[in-house]
Design a protein around this motif. Sequence first.
Motif, mmCIF file in Angstrom:
data_model
loop_
_atom_site.group_PDB
_atom_site.id
_atom_site.type_symbol
_atom_site.label_atom_id
_atom_site.label_comp_id
_atom_site.label_asym_id
_atom_site.label_seq_id
_atom_site.Cartn_x
_atom_site.Cartn_y
_atom_site.Cartn_z
ATOM 1 N N SER A 50 45.087 23.487 32.225
ATOM 2 C CA SER A 50 45.543 23.805 30.874
ATOM 3 C C SER A 50 44.391 24.253 29.986
ATOM 4 O O SER A 50 44.518 25.214 29.219
ATOM 5 N N ALA A 51 43.251 23.578 30.087
ATOM 6 C CA ALA A 51 42.085 23.939 29.282
ATOM 7 C C ALA A 51 41.580 25.345 29.636
ATOM 8 O O ALA A 51 41.273 26.141 28.746
ATOM 9 N N ALA A 52 41.514 25.663 30.926
ATOM 10 C CA ALA A 52 41.049 26.991 31.339
ATOM 11 C C ALA A 52 41.993 28.075 30.838
ATOM 12 O O ALA A 52 41.556 29.109 30.318
ATOM 13 N N LYS A 53 43.287 27.831 30.974
ATOM 14 C CA LYS A 53 44.260 28.814 30.478
ATOM 15 C C LYS A 53 44.153 28.949 28.962
ATOM 16 O O LYS A 53 44.300 30.047 28.423
ATOM 17 N N GLY A 54 43.866 27.850 28.280
ATOM 18 C CA GLY A 54 43.685 27.883 26.832
ATOM 19 C C GLY A 54 42.454 28.683 26.438
ATOM 20 O O GLY A 54 42.480 29.434 25.456
ATOM 21 N N ILE A 55 41.369 28.538 27.183
ATOM 22 C CA ILE A 55 40.151 29.313 26.922
ATOM 23 C C ILE A 55 40.440 30.807 27.070
ATOM 24 O O ILE A 55 40.034 31.615 26.233
ATOM 25 N N LEU A 56 41.149 31.170 28.118
ATOM 26 C CA LEU A 56 41.491 32.579 28.329
ATOM 27 C C LEU A 56 42.375 33.106 27.205
ATOM 28 O O LEU A 56 42.133 34.200 26.674
ATOM 29 N N ALA A 57 43.395 32.339 26.828
ATOM 30 C CA ALA A 57 44.287 32.769 25.741
ATOM 31 C C ALA A 57 43.522 32.904 24.431
ATOM 32 O O ALA A 57 43.740 33.851 23.664
ATOM 33 N N ASP A 58 42.622 31.975 24.164
ATOM 34 C CA ASP A 58 41.820 32.038 22.945
ATOM 35 C C ASP A 58 40.901 33.259 22.951
ATOM 36 O O ASP A 58 40.753 33.934 21.926
ATOM 37 N N ALA A 59 40.297 33.552 24.097
ATOM 38 C CA ALA A 59 39.422 34.717 24.197
ATOM 39 C C ALA A 59 40.197 36.012 23.956
ATOM 40 O O ALA A 59 39.698 36.931 23.314
#
Length: 82
Positions: A33-42
């Motif tokens: 979830s954190a990795a997907k969140g980082i990608l979405a934020d980027a």
Amino acid sequence: VMGAHATNWNAKSIGISFLGNYNNNRPTAAMISAAKGILADAVSRGQISSGYTLYGHRQVSATECPGTNLWNEIRTWAHWKA
């Protein structure tokens, strides 16, 4: 700031690190979830395009990284490319 995560790819990529051995262990749901969140934020910040391509470290360097269990996970993500 440019990372030093993948030779010849550093200037045109971001790197997300998962600490652990993912040949032996599986990443937790929180890690995914954190990795997907980082990608979405980027994407939302304009740091990467919405049509980005996701590669695993082993696709751009001679390594087992990110480990077979994490590798199998990221290959199911929408932006992953063989």
